[in-house]
Design an enzyme around this catalytic site. Structure first.
Site, PDB file in Angstrom:
ATOM      1  N   ASP A   1     -22.077 -20.470  32.374  1.00  0.00           N
ATOM      2  CA  ASP A   1     -20.911 -19.592  32.519  1.00  0.00           C
ATOM      3  C   ASP A   1     -19.650 -20.286  32.007  1.00  0.00           C
ATOM      4  OD1 ASP A   1     -22.450 -17.546  34.098  1.00  0.00           O
ATOM      5  OD2 ASP A   1     -22.656 -19.273  35.418  1.00  0.00           O
TER       6      ASP A   1
ATOM      7  N   ALA B   1     -37.200 -24.210  29.615  1.00  0.00           N
ATOM      8  CA  ALA B   1     -37.776 -25.557  29.491  1.00  0.00           C
ATOM      9  C   ALA B   1     -38.097 -25.886  28.030  1.00  0.00           C
ATOM     10  CB  ALA B   1     -39.039 -25.671  30.353  1.00  0.00           C
TER      11      ALA B   1
ATOM     12  N   HIS C   1     -23.353 -18.191  40.847  1.00  0.00           N
ATOM     13  CA  HIS C   1     -23.846 -17.838  39.513  1.00  0.00           C
ATOM     14  C   HIS C   1     -24.421 -16.425  39.602  1.00  0.00           C
ATOM     15  CE1 HIS C   1     -25.821 -17.709  35.685  1.00  0.00           C
ATOM     16  NE2 HIS C   1     -26.962 -17.432  36.280  1.00  0.00           N
TER      17      HIS C   1
HETATM   18  P1  NAX Z   1     -39.503 -18.045  32.282  1.00  0.00           P
HETATM   19  O1  NAX Z   1     -40.107 -16.910  33.043  1.00  0.00           O
HETATM   20  O2  NAX Z   1     -39.653 -18.102  30.802  1.00  0.00           O
HETATM   21  O3  NAX Z   1     -40.081 -19.410  32.872  1.00  0.00           O
HETATM   22  C1  NAX Z   1     -40.165 -19.670  34.232  1.00  0.00           C
HETATM   23  C2  NAX Z   1     -41.361 -20.567  34.462  1.00  0.00           C
HETATM   24  O4  NAX Z   1     -41.358 -20.939  35.837  1.00  0.00           O
HETATM   25  C3  NAX Z   1     -42.699 -19.884  34.172  1.00  0.00           C
HETATM   26  O5  NAX Z   1     -43.476 -20.700  33.317  1.00  0.00           O
HETATM   27  C4  NAX Z   1     -43.321 -19.783  35.554  1.00  0.00           C
HETATM   28  O6  NAX Z   1     -44.729 -19.862  35.537  1.00  0.00           O
HETATM   29  C5  NAX Z   1     -42.691 -20.976  36.251  1.00  0.00           C
HETATM   30  N1  NAX Z   1     -42.792 -20.946  37.706  1.00  0.00           N
HETATM   31  C6  NAX Z   1     -42.793 -19.891  38.545  1.00  0.00           C
HETATM   32  N2  NAX Z   1     -42.971 -20.280  39.811  1.00  0.00           N
HETATM   33  C7  NAX Z   1     -43.064 -21.626  39.786  1.00  0.00           C
HETATM   34  C8  NAX Z   1     -43.282 -22.605  40.790  1.00  0.00           C
HETATM   35  N3  NAX Z   1     -43.422 -22.266  42.071  1.00  0.00           N
HETATM   36  N4  NAX Z   1     -43.323 -23.897  40.406  1.00  0.00           N
HETATM   37  C9  NAX Z   1     -43.209 -24.241  39.114  1.00  0.00           C
HETATM   38  N5  NAX Z   1     -43.022 -23.353  38.128  1.00  0.00           N
HETATM   39  C10 NAX Z   1     -42.956 -22.063  38.453  1.00  0.00           C
HETATM   40  O7  NAX Z   1     -37.986 -18.067  32.719  1.00  0.00           O
HETATM   41  P2  NAX Z   1     -36.740 -18.796  32.026  1.00  0.00           P
HETATM   42  O8  NAX Z   1     -36.147 -17.886  31.039  1.00  0.00           O
HETATM   43  O9  NAX Z   1     -37.141 -20.157  31.603  1.00  0.00           O
HETATM   44  O10 NAX Z   1     -35.722 -18.851  33.254  1.00  0.00           O
HETATM   45  C11 NAX Z   1     -35.967 -19.647  34.385  1.00  0.00           C
HETATM   46  C12 NAX Z   1     -34.972 -19.358  35.494  1.00  0.00           C
HETATM   47  O11 NAX Z   1     -33.651 -19.639  35.072  1.00  0.00           O
HETATM   48  C13 NAX Z   1     -34.938 -17.898  35.950  1.00  0.00           C
HETATM   49  O12 NAX Z   1     -34.903 -17.886  37.377  1.00  0.00           O
HETATM   50  C14 NAX Z   1     -33.629 -17.394  35.422  1.00  0.00           C
HETATM   51  O13 NAX Z   1     -33.115 -16.343  36.207  1.00  0.00           O
HETATM   52  C15 NAX Z   1     -32.786 -18.628  35.537  1.00  0.00           C
HETATM   53  N6  NAX Z   1     -31.544 -18.664  34.751  1.00  0.00           N
HETATM   54  C16 NAX Z   1     -30.471 -19.274  35.300  1.00  0.00           C
HETATM   55  C17 NAX Z   1     -29.279 -19.445  34.614  1.00  0.00           C
HETATM   56  C18 NAX Z   1     -28.126 -20.149  35.237  1.00  0.00           C
HETATM   57  O14 NAX Z   1     -27.076 -20.164  34.583  1.00  0.00           O
HETATM   58  N7  NAX Z   1     -28.191 -20.729  36.431  1.00  0.00           N
HETATM   59  C19 NAX Z   1     -29.109 -18.889  33.257  1.00  0.00           C
HETATM   60  C20 NAX Z   1     -30.386 -18.634  32.557  1.00  0.00           C
HETATM   61  C21 NAX Z   1     -31.499 -18.076  33.412  1.00  0.00           C
HETATM   62  O15 NAX Z   1     -31.300 -16.696  33.578  1.00  0.00           O
END
Ligand code: NAX
Length: 332
Positions: free
Chosen positions: A159, A17, A187
């Site tokens: 990807d 974000a 993914h």
């Molecule tokens: P971060 O851990 O830095 O941020 C995730 C945020 O989500 C945290 O602030 C957490 O408090 C918040 N959160 C958790 N539960 C929540 C809820 N119920 N409601 C609202 N917010 C909530 O992770 P980040 O690096 O930003 O990655 C986020 C997600 O993207 C992960 O699941 C990661 O696996 C996924 N990804 C997906 C990709 C894709 O290509 N589809 C690639 C990048 C990434 O790995």
């Protein structure tokens, strides 16, 4: 001047974000004439961090960014949203099985699906980034029956961008010369990055990538594995998962959905399977799509050889298994 649209970002205090919000505020996703109100959803322990992010958003001094609403309540976050970036999810912790991860996230995406159903615009465009992205998108859409299923998509654009960059590097051309590489399926490490239909522009003429690379072993094995394992390679080097590139890909995905793709070009998105290419229906599967007037269509009639067919069935099997697991946890 147009009216502002409401855009929600979940996981708003997280690392993806952090890079995504700048792009939204700067107008690189919804265009330079579209003001936005941001709804920022995260969990209670992250609210102080989110305050800091909001201070930085204010300090960008960007004119398209109007209201900013931080919240822990999905019913507030999803009110009248036109676009939703579902980035927040439960990260995998040590000792956690894939099943546990899926269960924790099934609950989150069920709640958010219901909130979308009740509060979002019926034409809301939903992009799920949080993993397992495809199955989370599927869960979300099933809990939002009043919103068309095609409005729920999962991100495989990172990807795709990785694959495009890898081909450009191999061919020693700039990335914009490579087009129409496809990511099929989940993914996850079962995805199939497919260069068979990709083209490269060499000195003004457009040629098929396979004939220019001229090395099937590289295309079918080295290239495929490189893309499948790229996320892991970034984690091992950075000790954190891809964030800048993931955020840029999320912006690319939503911008193309919003504004459209160029004639003859396509992009990959996880969308609800309609049975195209013999893929089972009712899973969120990444297909090549062309987009016009905010509507995507799965690109049809690409030739699928036996090698590609086996890759497609491998990744669709995994998605069917994830769906079964999701159904199990949601029924309990
Ligand atoms: P971060 O851990 O830095 O941020 C995730 C945020 O989500 C945290 O602030 C957490 O408090 C918040 N959160 C958790 N539960 C929540 C809820 N119920 N409601 C609202 N917010 C909530 O992770 P980040 O690096 O930003 O990655 C986020 C997600 O993207 C992960 O699941 C990661 O696996 C996924 N990804 C997906 C990709 C894709 O290509 N589809 C690639 C990048 C990434 O790995």
């Amino acid at each position: 001047p147009s009216e502002p649209i409401n855009v929600v970002v979940t996981g708003a205090a997280g690392q993806i974000a952090y890079s995504l919000l700048y792009q939204l505020a700067a107008g690189s996703v919804f265009g330079p004439n579209q003001p936005i109100n941001l709804r920022l959803l995260d969990i209670p322990v992250m609210m102080t961090v989110l305050d800091g992010v909001i201070m930085e958003l204010e300090d960008l001094a960007l004119p398209l960014l109007r209201e900013i609403t931080p919240t822990t309540d999905p019913n507030v976050a999803f009110k009248n949203v036109a676009a939703a970036f579902l980035v927040g999810s439960m990260p995998r912790k040590e000792g956690m099985e894939r099943k546990d991860l899926l269960a924790a996230n099934a609950e989150i995406f069920k709640v958010q699906g219901k909130a979308l159903d009740q509060h979002a615009r019926k034409d809301v465009k939903v992009l799920v980034v949080g993993n397992p992205a495809n199955t989370n998108a599927w869960i979300c859409s099933h809990h939002a029956p009043s919103i068309p299923k095609e409005n729920f998509t999962a991100m495989t654009r990172l990807d795709q961008n990785r694959a495009q960059a890898a081909l450009a590097a191999r061919l020693n051309v700039s990335v914009d010369k490579v087009k129409n590489v496809i990511i099929w399926g989940n993914h996850s490490s079962t995805q199939y990055p497919d260069a068979a239909h990709a083209t490269v522009n060499v000195q003004g003429s457009t040629k098929p990538v396979p004939s220019v690379v001229n090395d099937d072993n590289w295309l079918n094995i080295t290239f495929v594995e490189k893309i499948q394992k790229r996320g892991a390679a970034v984690i091992s080097a950075r000790k954190m998962s891809s964030a800048m590139s993931a955020a840029k890909a999320a912006g690319d995905h939503m911008r193309d959905w919003w504004i459209g793709t160029k004639p003859g070009e396509w992009v990959s998105m996880g969308v609800l399977s309609d049975g195209s290419y013999g893929i089972p229906r009712d899973i969120v599967f990444s297909f090549p799509v062309a987009i016009e007037n905010g509507q995507y269509k799965i690109v049809q009639e690409l030739q699928i050889n036996d090698f590609a067919r086996s890759k497609l069935s491998n990744t669709s099997k995994e998605l069917e298994e994830e769906r079964t697991e999701a159904n199990n946890v949601l029924q309990n």
